[in-house]
Design a protein around this motif. Structure first.
Motif, PDB file in Angstrom:
ATOM      1  N   VAL A 215      72.796  56.584  16.245  1.00 43.88           N
ATOM      2  CA  VAL A 215      72.495  55.205  16.637  1.00 43.88           C
ATOM      3  C   VAL A 215      71.992  55.153  18.074  1.00 43.88           C
ATOM      4  CG1 VAL A 215      73.470  52.910  17.003  1.00 43.88           C
ATOM      5  CG2 VAL A 215      74.172  54.263  15.010  1.00 43.88           C
ATOM      6  N   ASP A 216      72.699  55.846  18.969  1.00 48.74           N
ATOM      7  CA  ASP A 216      72.379  55.745  20.394  1.00 48.74           C
ATOM      8  C   ASP A 216      71.045  56.398  20.745  1.00 48.74           C
ATOM      9  OD1 ASP A 216      74.700  54.362  20.830  1.00 48.74           O
ATOM     10  OD2 ASP A 216      75.824  56.078  21.601  1.00 48.74           O
ATOM     11  N   VAL A 217      70.724  57.535  20.129  1.00 49.20           N
ATOM     12  CA  VAL A 217      69.454  58.188  20.449  1.00 49.20           C
ATOM     13  C   VAL A 217      68.291  57.268  20.106  1.00 49.20           C
ATOM     14  CG1 VAL A 217      67.878  60.053  19.791  1.00 49.20           C
ATOM     15  CG2 VAL A 217      70.246  60.579  20.343  1.00 49.20           C
ATOM     16  N   ILE A 218      68.351  56.634  18.944  1.00 51.46           N
ATOM     17  CA  ILE A 218      67.284  55.709  18.564  1.00 51.46           C
ATOM     18  C   ILE A 218      67.232  54.520  19.516  1.00 51.46           C
ATOM     19  CG2 ILE A 218      66.500  54.090  16.795  1.00 51.46           C
ATOM     20  CD1 ILE A 218      65.943  57.008  16.114  1.00 51.46           C
ATOM     21  N   ASP A 219      68.352  53.855  19.699  1.00 53.44           N
ATOM     22  CA  ASP A 219      68.347  52.616  20.485  1.00 53.44           C
ATOM     23  C   ASP A 219      68.062  52.876  21.959  1.00 53.44           C
ATOM     24  OD1 ASP A 219      68.844  51.228  18.174  1.00 53.44           O
ATOM     25  OD2 ASP A 219      70.985  50.954  18.549  1.00 53.44           O
ATOM     26  N   MET A 220      68.667  53.923  22.525  1.00 55.18           N
ATOM     27  CA  MET A 220      68.427  54.213  23.942  1.00 55.18           C
ATOM     28  C   MET A 220      66.992  54.661  24.182  1.00 55.18           C
ATOM     29  SD  MET A 220      71.871  56.232  25.163  1.00 55.18           S
ATOM     30  CE  MET A 220      73.429  55.391  25.394  1.00 55.18           C
ATOM     31  N   THR A 221      66.450  55.492  23.287  1.00 57.03           N
ATOM     32  CA  THR A 221      65.081  55.953  23.466  1.00 57.03           C
ATOM     33  C   THR A 221      64.108  54.793  23.425  1.00 57.03           C
ATOM     34  OG1 THR A 221      65.584  58.122  22.500  1.00 57.03           O
ATOM     35  CG2 THR A 221      63.275  57.466  22.568  1.00 57.03           C
ATOM     36  N   MET A 222      64.286  53.897  22.463  1.00 56.61           N
ATOM     37  CA  MET A 222      63.358  52.777  22.345  1.00 56.61           C
ATOM     38  C   MET A 222      63.498  51.805  23.518  1.00 56.61           C
ATOM     39  SD  MET A 222      61.733  53.890  19.888  1.00 56.61           S
ATOM     40  CE  MET A 222      60.531  52.564  19.967  1.00 56.61           C
ATOM     41  N   THR A 223      64.729  51.591  23.987  1.00 55.77           N
ATOM     42  CA  THR A 223      64.933  50.721  25.149  1.00 55.77           C
ATOM     43  C   THR A 223      64.250  51.301  26.382  1.00 55.77           C
ATOM     44  OG1 THR A 223      67.025  49.840  24.316  1.00 55.77           O
ATOM     45  CG2 THR A 223      66.667  49.719  26.696  1.00 55.77           C
ATOM     46  N   LYS A 224      64.403  52.606  26.573  1.00 49.94           N
ATOM     47  CA  LYS A 224      63.798  53.260  27.737  1.00 49.94           C
ATOM     48  C   LYS A 224      62.285  53.352  27.605  1.00 49.94           C
ATOM     49  CE  LYS A 224      68.039  55.830  28.662  1.00 49.94           C
ATOM     50  NZ  LYS A 224      68.731  57.138  28.666  1.00 49.94           N
ATOM     51  N   MET A 225      61.791  53.543  26.387  1.00 46.68           N
ATOM     52  CA  MET A 225      60.340  53.560  26.191  1.00 46.68           C
ATOM     53  C   MET A 225      59.734  52.191  26.480  1.00 46.68           C
ATOM     54  SD  MET A 225      59.476  55.969  22.923  1.00 46.68           S
ATOM     55  CE  MET A 225      59.312  57.753  23.169  1.00 46.68           C
ATOM     56  N   ARG A 226      60.411  51.139  26.043  1.00 46.75           N
ATOM     57  CA  ARG A 226      59.919  49.791  26.316  1.00 46.75           C
ATOM     58  C   ARG A 226      59.869  49.541  27.827  1.00 46.75           C
ATOM     59  NH1 ARG A 226      62.374  47.414  22.864  1.00 46.75           N
ATOM     60  NH2 ARG A 226      60.762  46.479  21.531  1.00 46.75           N
ATOM     61  N   ALA A 227      60.911  49.940  28.527  1.00 45.62           N
ATOM     62  CA  ALA A 227      60.952  49.749  29.981  1.00 45.62           C
ATOM     63  C   ALA A 227      59.868  50.576  30.668  1.00 45.62           C
ATOM     64  CB  ALA A 227      62.332  50.118  30.519  1.00 45.62           C
TER      65      ALA A 227
ATOM     66  N   PHE B  46      84.445  64.798  14.933  1.00 46.87           N
ATOM     67  CA  PHE B  46      83.109  65.287  15.270  1.00 46.87           C
ATOM     68  C   PHE B  46      82.052  64.475  14.534  1.00 46.87           C
ATOM     69  CE2 PHE B  46      79.497  68.090  14.221  1.00 46.87           C
ATOM     70  CZ  PHE B  46      79.044  68.371  15.507  1.00 46.87           C
ATOM     71  N   CYS B  47      82.258  64.243  13.248  1.00 46.72           N
ATOM     72  CA  CYS B  47      81.282  63.491  12.459  1.00 46.72           C
ATOM     73  C   CYS B  47      81.101  62.077  13.002  1.00 46.72           C
ATOM     74  CB  CYS B  47      81.701  63.443  10.995  1.00 46.72           C
ATOM     75  SG  CYS B  47      81.532  65.035  10.146  1.00 46.72           S
ATOM     76  N   ALA B  48      82.187  61.455  13.434  1.00 50.15           N
ATOM     77  CA  ALA B  48      82.088  60.101  14.001  1.00 50.15           C
ATOM     78  C   ALA B  48      81.253  60.123  15.274  1.00 50.15           C
ATOM     79  CB  ALA B  48      83.477  59.550  14.271  1.00 50.15           C
ATOM     80  N   TRP B  49      81.419  61.162  16.092  1.00 44.92           N
ATOM     81  CA  TRP B  49      80.607  61.277  17.309  1.00 44.92           C
ATOM     82  C   TRP B  49      79.133  61.447  16.960  1.00 44.92           C
ATOM     83  CZ3 TRP B  49      77.848  65.690  19.105  1.00 44.92           C
ATOM     84  CH2 TRP B  49      77.195  65.476  20.328  1.00 44.92           C
ATOM     85  N   VAL B  50      78.829  62.306  15.994  1.00 41.42           N
ATOM     86  CA  VAL B  50      77.432  62.511  15.601  1.00 41.42           C
ATOM     87  C   VAL B  50      76.824  61.201  15.101  1.00 41.42           C
ATOM     88  CG1 VAL B  50      75.861  63.705  14.036  1.00 41.42           C
ATOM     89  CG2 VAL B  50      77.760  64.958  15.075  1.00 41.42           C
TER      90      VAL B  50
END
Length: 405
Positions: free
Chosen positions: A294-306, A285-289
């Motif tokens: 990482v993904d929430v930050i990177d995906m949000t910023m990628t989508k915001m840029r787009a 569970f901890c590994a998934w969190v």
């Protein structure tokens, strides 16, 4: 005349009658209707009304004081604000908020879609459930709703009209006190500090003037920078989730503020989930969190840029260098709020169950010290956080620092 022509706080029997009155087109089987009050938040009363024929709805009513303190008086108009915000968010990010059937300014109540096939995310996190689609789904919601209500893409007059409409001073005052002030001084003597970490809290939070300066900067940004129409309280208790769907609700703290406030709340509450899983020894569970951080930050910023590149309307904001500057400020705000949310939920008056239910005192104390240590790093070094790995490194470094003590 109806009994619902003037405001009163409903009980379960009243909510059944109210559902019949406001939602007659549901075709309720009145003989089999039942109601349960399911609200577990601090401000509202939430009733689930259903019948034996499969009809169901959620009735949510705003009380005139907080459930955690009768001394905290509140404007019940927040129910209207919440309803209108959910309708707007549903247009900006379809499928990520519950449907609103009606809202009633007399009873300060609304009717909305029953999401019983979902779980409250905090409950799911405390059961150490894994949701592989969450990071992608919440990042889509964040990018579309937050970027979609900025001056960068909106007509400036329309944006100002929204800003005026949703100024929300009473609930902002709560955030200004509970997030940006009291965790650093306990000025109203209502902080809940776990006794084994009291000395740590005094040294790291109450006595650190440099930290207070940085928090003051962030507080003034929160109060004065009308960047985006933010949710204002986007924690795992404000998200319904299942394996296929993420649904955001409860935006009554919504107002125009720094969009990093919402993203940072997600990060902080995922770290609380990590701390609970860590105390239980659930490495998977901890590994998934950690991957979610990482993904929430990177995906949000990628989508915001787009989103920015596709929808930008302001002539000056079409400058590429400005876009990069703008996105960097969002990341810095996200880091700062991640830290302040972590700290306030550890030492403030509104703690989180992820932490308070850790039964072993030594494990709970360790978890709280990790959260405080990481929180301070996020605040003090917020400009250095440029991607998801940087955000995860804060947690990793905090674990090492606490374990070395």
């Amino acid at each position: 005349m109806s009994k619902f022509d003037s405001y009163f706080l409903m009980k379960s029997d009243d909510a059944i009658e109210y559902a019949q009155y406001k939602l007659p087109h549901f075709g309720w089987d009145t003989a089999s209707m039942t109601c349960k009050e399911i609200g577990d938040g601090n401000l509202n009363f939430v009733f689930k009304v259903q019948d034996a024929q499969g009809h169901s709805a959620i009735i949510k009513q705003a009380g005139d004081s907080a459930r955690i303190s009768q001394d905290m008086k509140l404007d019940t108009d927040r129910n209207r604000i919440e309803s209108e915000i959910l309708i707007l968010q549903g247009k900006l990010a379809p499928g990520y908020v519950p449907e609103i059937y009606f809202y009633d300014t007399v009873m300060s109540a609304c009717g909305m879609q029953d999401l019983s096939d979902h779980m409250i995310m905090r409950t799911a996190m405390m059961q150490h459930k894994v949701f592989p689609k969450f990071a992608d789904q919440i990042s889509t919601f964040l990018a579309q709703v937050l970027m979609g209500t900025t001056d960068v893409v909106m007509d400036h007059q329309e944006k100002k009209d929204l800003q005026r409409k949703y100024i929300n001073p009473e609930l902002c005052d709560i955030s200004e006190a509970l997030v940006f002030t009291e965790p650093y001084n306990d000025e109203k003597h209502r902080n809940n500090v776990f006794a084994p970490v009291a000395d740590f809290v005094k040294e790291k939070l109450y006595d650190d003037e440099a930290l207070h300066c940085e928090v003051a900067k962030c507080k003034m940004d929160f109060m004065t920078r009308a960047q985006s129409l933010i949710h204002g309280d986007l924690h795992t208790g404000s998200i319904f989730i299942n394996e296929e769907s993420t649904m955001v609700f409860d935006p009554e703290f919504c107002f125009y503020g720094p969009m990093g406030y919402d993203i940072g709340n997600i990060i902080a509450n995922m770290i609380f989930a990590w701390a609970n899983g860590d105390a239980a020894g659930n490495k998977e569970f901890c590994a998934w969190v950690e991957s979610v951080l990482v993904d929430v930050i990177d995906m949000t910023m990628t989508k915001m840029r787009a989103y920015y590149e596709e929808h930008v309307t302001d002539t000056m904001c079409k400058n590429k260098a400005y876009m990069e500057y703008y996105l960097d400020t969002i990341l810095a705000d996200t880091a700062a709020i991640s830290g302040m949310e972590m700290i306030r939920r550890i030492v403030g008056m509104a703690n989180v169950k992820d932490i308070t239910t850790i039964a072993d005192e030594a494990k709970r104390a360790r978890a709280e010290k990790i959260c405080i240590t990481a929180g301070i790093d996020y605040i003090m070094n917020r400009d250095a956080k440029k991607n998801g790995k940087d955000f995860l490194a804060v947690l990793t470094n905090a674990i090492a620092a606490v374990d070395a003590q």
